[in-house]
Design a protein around this motif. Structure first.
Motif, PDB file in Angstrom:
ATOM      1  N   UNK A   1       0.812  -1.224   0.000  1.00 46.12           N
ATOM      2  CA  UNK A   1       0.000   0.000   0.000  1.00 46.12           C
ATOM      3  C   UNK A   1       0.839   1.265   0.000  1.00 46.12           C
ATOM      4  N   UNK A   2       1.839   1.326   0.870  1.00 50.00           N
ATOM      5  CA  UNK A   2       2.543   2.587   1.087  1.00 50.00           C
ATOM      6  C   UNK A   2       3.703   2.822   0.130  1.00 50.00           C
ATOM      7  N   UNK A   3       4.389   1.764  -0.287  1.00 46.72           N
ATOM      8  CA  UNK A   3       5.530   1.933  -1.187  1.00 46.72           C
ATOM      9  C   UNK A   3       5.123   1.932  -2.651  1.00 46.72           C
ATOM     10  N   UNK A   4       3.891   1.502  -2.942  1.00 53.03           N
ATOM     11  CA  UNK A   4       3.363   1.398  -4.310  1.00 53.03           C
ATOM     12  C   UNK A   4       4.090   0.356  -5.138  1.00 53.03           C
ATOM     13  N   UNK A   5       4.747  -0.595  -4.482  1.00 56.10           N
ATOM     14  CA  UNK A   5       5.435  -1.658  -5.208  1.00 56.10           C
ATOM     15  C   UNK A   5       4.521  -2.856  -5.410  1.00 56.10           C
ATOM     16  N   UNK A   6       4.689  -3.513  -6.562  1.00 61.48           N
ATOM     17  CA  UNK A   6       4.095  -4.818  -6.812  1.00 61.48           C
ATOM     18  C   UNK A   6       5.216  -5.843  -6.710  1.00 61.48           C
ATOM     19  N   UNK A   7       4.991  -6.883  -5.931  1.00 59.98           N
ATOM     20  CA  UNK A   7       5.993  -7.919  -5.726  1.00 59.98           C
ATOM     21  C   UNK A   7       5.546  -9.221  -6.364  1.00 59.98           C
ATOM     22  N   UNK A   8       6.503 -10.010  -6.778  1.00 66.54           N
ATOM     23  CA  UNK A   8       6.253 -11.387  -7.169  1.00 66.54           C
ATOM     24  C   UNK A   8       6.649 -12.276  -5.996  1.00 66.54           C
ATOM     25  N   UNK A   9       5.703 -13.062  -5.519  1.00 72.56           N
ATOM     26  CA  UNK A   9       5.950 -14.013  -4.455  1.00 72.56           C
ATOM     27  C   UNK A   9       6.083 -15.397  -5.055  1.00 72.56           C
ATOM     28  N   UNK A  10       7.169 -16.074  -4.753  1.00 70.93           N
ATOM     29  CA  UNK A  10       7.395 -17.432  -5.241  1.00 70.93           C
ATOM     30  C   UNK A  10       6.952 -18.444  -4.189  1.00 70.93           C
ATOM     31  N   UNK A  11       6.740 -19.665  -4.637  1.00 74.63           N
ATOM     32  CA  UNK A  11       6.266 -20.714  -3.745  1.00 74.63           C
ATOM     33  C   UNK A  11       7.239 -20.993  -2.605  1.00 74.63           C
ATOM     34  N   UNK A  12       8.524 -20.658  -2.788  1.00 71.76           N
ATOM     35  CA  UNK A  12       9.510 -20.898  -1.726  1.00 71.76           C
ATOM     36  C   UNK A  12       9.552 -19.773  -0.699  1.00 71.76           C
ATOM     37  N   UNK A  13       8.654 -18.782  -0.830  1.00 71.99           N
ATOM     38  CA  UNK A  13       8.597 -17.685   0.119  1.00 71.99           C
ATOM     39  C   UNK A  13       9.458 -16.494  -0.231  1.00 71.99           C
ATOM     40  N   UNK A  14      10.201 -16.553  -1.328  1.00 74.83           N
ATOM     41  CA  UNK A  14      11.020 -15.416  -1.741  1.00 74.83           C
ATOM     42  C   UNK A  14      10.161 -14.401  -2.491  1.00 74.83           C
TER      43      UNK A  14
END
Length: 386
Positions: free
Chosen positions: A95-108
Motif C-alpha cells: 500500500x505505502x511503497x506502491x510496489x508490486x511484488x512477485x511471491x514465489x512458492x519458496x517464500x522469496x
C-alpha cells in the motif's frame, strides 16, 4: 514477437489457481518488503495456530482444519494478492511503497515494478490487484483521485515486470479514508470495483456520483449494456466502504462492508439495489426500500476487509476483529470464527494451492501492533464436509 506470445501462453496456462476459476474473488490483500527475500532466511519468527472445523460441517461447506504455516513473513502494509498459476506463486501489492511484488512458492519475493504517481496517505495508496487476459489491473490513489490502470505484464516466472499502463477509469472519489479499493473479475468476465464514500456520506445515495458504489465495467472501462442504469458503471449504491467482493458457484455476489459506529455488514449484492448508507446502518431499512445485510457484526468485533468464496463457504477477513469468519452460502446469517486474536489484524483471504486457505495480516499499516515477523501470509489446510 514470438517470445511475447510464448510468455502470454505460459501465463494463461498457469491461471488454474485464479480466484475467479475457484468462484472466489478477491478481492484479496498483501505485500512484500524486499527483492529476492526469503522467509526462511529473513530471521523472522514463525507464528502458528491450529483450527478445527465445526462438528456440524455440512456437505459442501469448507473449513480450516489443521496447523497454520507462514508462506512469507516480514512484509510491510500488504493489501492485495492475486495468484499466478497453481504452484503457490502470486503478485502482491504494498500500500505505502506502491510496489508490486512477485511471491514465489519458496517464500522469496522480488519487485515486479512500482506503480507511478501513487499518493500514499491514511487508507489510500496502492490497493487492489486483479489478473485478466495476461494483464495486471491495479487500483491506486493518485493526486487527482483513485483510479484503475491496466498493466501489460512482460517476462515470465521469476522475471515478471510491469509494462505499459493504460488507464481504465480515473477521477474516482478519494480521501485519506473510505477509499474502497477492491477490484475483481466476476464470472461474467466484467471488472467490478468497490469505491468508498470518501467521507462524502450523502453521495452514496447519488446515482450521478461514483462515491459509495460498486462499479461494473468491461475490461476496457466501458459501461456494459446490461448495467442497471443506462450509461453508468454503477452496479449498486448506498455503500460506505466495501473492501471485499466474491461470487458463489451459482453466481451470487457477496460483499463485505465497513460500518461507522454500530454495524459492519455482509451483503448479497444485486444490480441496481440500494444498500442504505448513510440513511441506515445494518438492518432495518427494508421498509424504506433499502436492502438489509444478510449478516451484521458490531464494529468492535469485525471491520471486514477481504472476502473470498471457496466451495459453499464465504470467508471474510477481519481487521479490528482479528479473525477469519466462515459463512455458509446456504445460510449466510450464521458464521464460525477462526484464529481470533492469534495473528492480529487480518486484511484479506484467498484460496491457496493444494486445498489451503491463505490469509494476510496487516499489523504494520499504522493501526496494528506489529509482532515479530509481521506482516505475513499464512496458510492453513482446508477440509470439505461430506
Amino acid at each position: 514477437m514470438d517470445s511475447t506470445r510464448t510468455t502470454r501462453s505460459t501465463l494463461r496456462s498457469r491461471r488454474t489457481w485464479s480466484a475467479v476459476g475457484l468462484a472466489a474473488v478477491t478481492a484479496l490483500a498483501l505485500a512484500g518488503c524486499s527483492d529476492d527475500r526469503s522467509a526462511t532466511d529473513s530471521g523472522d519468527a514463525a507464528q502458528s495456530s491450529t483450527a478445527s472445523p465445526p462438528p456440524d460441517l455440512a456437505a459442501g461447506q469448507v473449513a480450516p482444519d489443521g496447523a497454520t504455516s507462514d508462506v512469507v513473513s516480514g512484509l510491510e502494509a500488504p493489501w492485495s494478492v492475486v495468484p499466478v498459476g497453481d504452484d503457490g506463486d502470486a503478485f502482491v501489492s504494498e500500500r505505502d511503497s506502491a510496489r508490486v511484488l512477485e511471491l514465489r512458492a519458496d517464500g522469496s519475493t522480488r519487485e515486479v515494478g512500482t506503480v507511478a504517481g501513487v499518493r500514499h496517505g491514511g487508507e489510500g495508496g496502492l490497493l487492489g490487484l486483479a489478473l485478466h487476459d495476461d494483464d495486471l489491473f491495479v487500483y491506486s490513489t493518485a493526486e487527482d483521485g483513485n483510479r484503475i490502470q491496466r498493466y501489460e505484464l512482460t517476462g515470465d516466472t521469476g522475471s515478471w515486470r510491469l509494462g505499459d499502463a493504460t488507464t481504465v477509469i480515473d477521477g474516482l472519489p478519494a480521501n485519506t479514508f473510505h477509499d474502497g479499493g477492491r477490484i475483481a473479475f466476476g464470472p461474467d468476465g466484467m471488472l467490478y470495483a468497490s469505491v468508498g464514500d470518501a467521507g462524502n456520506r450523502s453521495e452514496a445515495q447519488d446515482r450521478d456520483s461514483l462515491a459509495g458504489k460498486i462499479l461494473r465495467m468491461t475490461p476496457d472501462g466501458a459501461v456494459p449494456d446490461d448495467n442497471p442504469f443506462d450509461g453508468s458503471p454503477v452496479w449498486s449504491l448506498g455503500h460506505r466502504n466495501v473492501q471485499g467482493m466474491g461470487w458463489a458457484a451459482d453466481g451470487t455476489m457477496f460483499a463485505a462492508e465497513f460500518g461507522e459506529n454500530r454495524w459492519d455488514e455482509l451483503n448479497v449484492v444485486e444490480p441496481g439495489k440500494d444498500y442504505g448508507w448513510p440513511e441506515v446502518e445494518g438492518t432495518g431499512g427494508e421498509d424504506r426500500g433499502f436492502v438489509d445485510p444478510v449478516q451484521q457484526w458490531s464494529t468492535d468485533e469485525a471491520s471486514p476487509s477481504g472476502l473470498t468464496v471457496i466451495g459453499d463457504t464465504v470467508f471474510v477477513a477481519n481487521l479490528k476483529g482479528e479473525s477469519v469468519r466462515g459463512v455458509p452460502v446456504s445460510d449466510p446469517s450464521t458464521a464460525t470464527e477462526y484464529f481470533a486474536g492469534d495473528f492480529g489484524r487480518i486484511r484479506t483471504v484467498l484460496p491457496g494451492p493444494d486445498d489451503t486457505l491463505w490469509f494476510v495480516t496487516n499489523n504494520t499499516d499504522g493501526r496494528g501492533d506489529p509482532r515479530d515477523g509481521d506482516d505475513r501470509i499464512v496458510s492453513v489446510p482446508l477440509t470439505t464436509g461430506s
